[in-house]
Design a protein around this motif. Structure first.
Motif, PDB file in Angstrom:
ATOM      1  N   TYR A  82      -2.617   0.394  -2.111  1.00 40.69           N
ATOM      2  CA  TYR A  82      -1.104   0.013  -1.749  1.00 40.69           C
ATOM      3  C   TYR A  82      -0.451  -0.315  -2.777  1.00 40.69           C
ATOM      4  O   TYR A  82       0.770  -0.055  -2.880  1.00 40.69           O
ATOM      5  N   ASP A  83      -1.028  -1.075  -3.706  1.00 39.56           N
ATOM      6  CA  ASP A  83      -0.291  -1.618  -5.039  1.00 39.56           C
ATOM      7  C   ASP A  83       0.198  -0.466  -5.915  1.00 39.56           C
ATOM      8  O   ASP A  83       1.586  -0.270  -6.284  1.00 39.56           O
ATOM      9  N   ALA A  84      -0.481   0.574  -5.938  1.00 38.48           N
ATOM     10  CA  ALA A  84      -0.190   1.734  -6.687  1.00 38.48           C
ATOM     11  C   ALA A  84       0.761   2.672  -6.084  1.00 38.48           C
ATOM     12  O   ALA A  84       1.866   3.139  -6.543  1.00 38.48           O
ATOM     13  N   ALA A  85       0.659   2.706  -4.660  1.00 33.34           N
ATOM     14  CA  ALA A  85       1.708   3.433  -3.821  1.00 33.34           C
ATOM     15  C   ALA A  85       3.060   2.560  -3.834  1.00 33.34           C
ATOM     16  O   ALA A  85       3.974   3.583  -3.862  1.00 33.34           O
ATOM     17  N   ALA A  86       3.077   1.546  -3.860  1.00 34.77           N
ATOM     18  CA  ALA A  86       4.407   0.546  -3.942  1.00 34.77           C
ATOM     19  C   ALA A  86       5.065   0.979  -5.252  1.00 34.77           C
ATOM     20  O   ALA A  86       6.386   1.096  -5.322  1.00 34.77           O
ATOM     21  N   SER A  87       4.153   0.859  -6.210  1.00 31.63           N
ATOM     22  CA  SER A  87       5.137   1.147  -7.513  1.00 31.63           C
ATOM     23  C   SER A  87       5.347   2.396  -7.529  1.00 31.63           C
ATOM     24  O   SER A  87       6.565   2.790  -8.139  1.00 31.63           O
ATOM     25  N   VAL A  88       4.769   3.405  -7.049  1.00 33.38           N
ATOM     26  CA  VAL A  88       5.366   4.909  -7.331  1.00 33.38           C
ATOM     27  C   VAL A  88       6.655   4.850  -6.359  1.00 33.38           C
ATOM     28  O   VAL A  88       7.579   5.355  -7.043  1.00 33.38           O
ATOM     29  N   ALA A  89       6.621   4.358  -5.351  1.00 37.76           N
ATOM     30  CA  ALA A  89       7.919   4.251  -4.442  1.00 37.76           C
ATOM     31  C   ALA A  89       9.078   3.555  -5.119  1.00 37.76           C
ATOM     32  O   ALA A  89      10.150   4.126  -5.224  1.00 37.76           O
ATOM     33  N   ARG A  90       8.776   2.438  -5.835  1.00 37.63           N
ATOM     34  CA  ARG A  90       9.926   1.956  -6.506  1.00 37.63           C
ATOM     35  C   ARG A  90      10.481   2.669  -7.693  1.00 37.63           C
ATOM     36  O   ARG A  90      11.574   2.659  -7.939  1.00 37.63           O
ATOM     37  N   TRP A  91       9.847   3.368  -8.369  1.00 40.30           N
ATOM     38  CA  TRP A  91      10.179   4.094  -9.483  1.00 40.30           C
ATOM     39  C   TRP A  91      10.486   5.704  -9.196  1.00 40.30           C
ATOM     40  O   TRP A  91      11.112   6.279 -10.204  1.00 40.30           O
ATOM     41  N   ARG A  92      10.245   6.184  -8.028  1.00 45.78           N
ATOM     42  CA  ARG A  92      10.545   7.404  -7.862  1.00 45.78           C
ATOM     43  C   ARG A  92      11.508   7.467  -6.395  1.00 45.78           C
ATOM     44  O   ARG A  92      11.067   7.289  -5.505  1.00 45.78           O
ATOM     45  N   HIS A  93      12.651   8.020  -6.801  1.00 46.21           N
ATOM     46  CA  HIS A  93      13.728   8.053  -5.497  1.00 46.21           C
ATOM     47  C   HIS A  93      13.379   8.660  -4.555  1.00 46.21           C
ATOM     48  O   HIS A  93      13.743   8.264  -3.212  1.00 46.21           O
ATOM     49  N   HIS A  94      12.482   9.838  -4.409  1.00 43.51           N
ATOM     50  CA  HIS A  94      12.428  10.823  -3.356  1.00 43.51           C
ATOM     51  C   HIS A  94      10.793  10.499  -2.797  1.00 43.51           C
ATOM     52  O   HIS A  94      10.350  11.596  -2.254  1.00 43.51           O
ATOM     53  N   VAL A  95      10.170   9.428  -2.973  1.00 40.27           N
ATOM     54  CA  VAL A  95       9.012   8.996  -2.574  1.00 40.27           C
ATOM     55  C   VAL A  95       9.448   8.059  -1.353  1.00 40.27           C
ATOM     56  O   VAL A  95       9.765   6.907  -1.411  1.00 40.27           O
TER      57      VAL A  95
ATOM     58  N   GLU B 169      -1.684  -0.984   9.729  1.00 41.10           N
ATOM     59  CA  GLU B 169      -0.738  -1.856  10.557  1.00 41.10           C
ATOM     60  C   GLU B 169      -0.925  -3.245   9.858  1.00 41.10           C
ATOM     61  O   GLU B 169      -0.207  -3.907   9.703  1.00 41.10           O
ATOM     62  N   ARG B 170      -2.441  -3.774  10.154  1.00 36.74           N
ATOM     63  CA  ARG B 170      -2.657  -4.985   9.732  1.00 36.74           C
ATOM     64  C   ARG B 170      -2.377  -5.370   8.462  1.00 36.74           C
ATOM     65  O   ARG B 170      -1.992  -6.398   7.912  1.00 36.74           O
ATOM     66  N   HIS B 171      -2.914  -4.501   7.489  1.00 40.87           N
ATOM     67  CA  HIS B 171      -2.622  -4.492   6.187  1.00 40.87           C
ATOM     68  C   HIS B 171      -1.209  -4.674   5.718  1.00 40.87           C
ATOM     69  O   HIS B 171      -0.791  -5.506   4.850  1.00 40.87           O
ATOM     70  N   ALA B 172      -0.492  -3.952   6.339  1.00 40.67           N
ATOM     71  CA  ALA B 172       0.984  -3.954   6.068  1.00 40.67           C
ATOM     72  C   ALA B 172       1.671  -5.428   6.215  1.00 40.67           C
ATOM     73  O   ALA B 172       2.260  -5.975   5.448  1.00 40.67           O
ATOM     74  N   VAL B 173       1.248  -6.094   7.312  1.00 38.66           N
ATOM     75  CA  VAL B 173       1.469  -7.435   7.707  1.00 38.66           C
ATOM     76  C   VAL B 173       0.671  -8.448   6.721  1.00 38.66           C
ATOM     77  O   VAL B 173       1.532  -9.191   5.940  1.00 38.66           O
ATOM     78  N   GLU B 174      -0.684  -8.406   6.807  1.00 36.35           N
ATOM     79  CA  GLU B 174      -1.271  -9.251   5.828  1.00 36.35           C
ATOM     80  C   GLU B 174      -1.039  -9.288   4.404  1.00 36.35           C
ATOM     81  O   GLU B 174      -0.768 -10.287   3.866  1.00 36.35           O
ATOM     82  N   ARG B 175      -0.789  -8.238   3.705  1.00 35.07           N
ATOM     83  CA  ARG B 175      -0.360  -8.029   2.230  1.00 35.07           C
ATOM     84  C   ARG B 175       1.085  -8.260   2.004  1.00 35.07           C
ATOM     85  O   ARG B 175       1.679  -8.098   0.854  1.00 35.07           O
ATOM     86  N   GLY B 176       1.920  -8.311   3.234  1.00 40.04           N
ATOM     87  CA  GLY B 176       3.322  -8.366   3.075  1.00 40.04           C
ATOM     88  C   GLY B 176       4.048  -7.153   2.700  1.00 40.04           C
ATOM     89  O   GLY B 176       4.813  -7.164   1.637  1.00 40.04           O
ATOM     90  N   LEU B 177       3.479  -5.851   2.764  1.00 40.38           N
ATOM     91  CA  LEU B 177       4.223  -4.859   2.249  1.00 40.38           C
ATOM     92  C   LEU B 177       5.482  -4.512   2.659  1.00 40.38           C
ATOM     93  O   LEU B 177       6.030  -4.001   1.942  1.00 40.38           O
ATOM     94  N   ILE B 178       5.808  -4.800   4.071  1.00 42.17           N
ATOM     95  CA  ILE B 178       6.713  -4.250   4.611  1.00 42.17           C
ATOM     96  C   ILE B 178       8.256  -4.894   4.270  1.00 42.17           C
ATOM     97  O   ILE B 178       8.286  -6.223   4.569  1.00 42.17           O
ATOM     98  N   GLY B 179       9.056  -4.380   3.557  1.00 42.28           N
ATOM     99  CA  GLY B 179      10.126  -4.875   3.073  1.00 42.28           C
ATOM    100  C   GLY B 179       9.759  -5.915   1.782  1.00 42.28           C
ATOM    101  O   GLY B 179      11.105  -6.361   1.045  1.00 42.28           O
ATOM    102  N   ARG B 180       8.994  -5.951   1.237  1.00 40.85           N
ATOM    103  CA  ARG B 180       8.514  -6.762   0.140  1.00 40.85           C
ATOM    104  C   ARG B 180       8.075  -6.048  -0.824  1.00 40.85           C
ATOM    105  O   ARG B 180       8.717  -5.580  -1.902  1.00 40.85           O
ATOM    106  N   GLU B 181       6.987  -5.420  -0.852  1.00 39.70           N
ATOM    107  CA  GLU B 181       6.366  -4.523  -1.919  1.00 39.70           C
ATOM    108  C   GLU B 181       6.901  -2.991  -1.759  1.00 39.70           C
ATOM    109  O   GLU B 181       7.051  -2.383  -2.691  1.00 39.70           O
ATOM    110  N   ILE B 182       7.245  -2.639  -0.600  1.00 39.14           N
ATOM    111  CA  ILE B 182       7.755  -1.688  -0.227  1.00 39.14           C
ATOM    112  C   ILE B 182       9.210  -1.684   0.448  1.00 39.14           C
ATOM    113  O   ILE B 182       9.099  -2.251   1.570  1.00 39.14           O
ATOM    114  N   GLY B 183      10.248  -1.377   0.081  1.00 35.83           N
ATOM    115  CA  GLY B 183      11.439  -1.500   0.443  1.00 35.83           C
ATOM    116  C   GLY B 183      11.798  -0.880   1.969  1.00 35.83           C
ATOM    117  O   GLY B 183      11.056   0.305   2.178  1.00 35.83           O
TER     118      GLY B 183
END
Length: 100
Positions: free
Chosen positions: A4-17, A28-42
């Motif tokens: 997730y961390d690497a994927a979120a980083s790629v999305a932050r720096w690559r417009h078309h990802v 789905e559980r990881h997305a909530v537990e790790r706070g990915l939706i709207g925080r790590e991944i816009g």
């Protein structure tokens, strides 16, 4: 899955990802537990997607409705994930910033 961390980083720096929210209950559980939706991944980088059989799709939709409520997404953020982000990707709807 799990990078997730690497994927979120790629999305932050690559417009078309972008990411679709598929992968089942574990993702789905990881997305909530790790706070990915709207925080790590816009929110602007997320779309709803699923590869499950049509007769099971409602289960995923119902879980995401609960998840979106739990994490406090606005109606606009939910609309972006359910429809508008994908519509913009496919050129069906112009991005909000294009109208400004």
């Amino acid at each position: 899955t799990g990078n997730y961390d690497a994927a979120a980083s790629v999305a932050r720096w690559r417009h078309h990802v972008f990411f679709d929210l598929s992968g089942g209950e574990t993702i789905e559980r990881h997305a909530v537990e790790r706070g990915l939706i709207g925080r790590e991944i816009g929110i602007e980088k997320l779309t709803f997607g699923s590869d499950c059989p049509a007769d099971e799709i409602h289960e995923h939709v119902e879980r995401f409705i609960r998840i979106f409520e739990e994490i406090g997404l606005t109606d606009d953020e939910r609309d972006r994930i359910w429809y508008r982000n994908a519509a913009e990707i496919y050129g069906i709807e112009a991005p909000a910033f294009a109208a400004e």
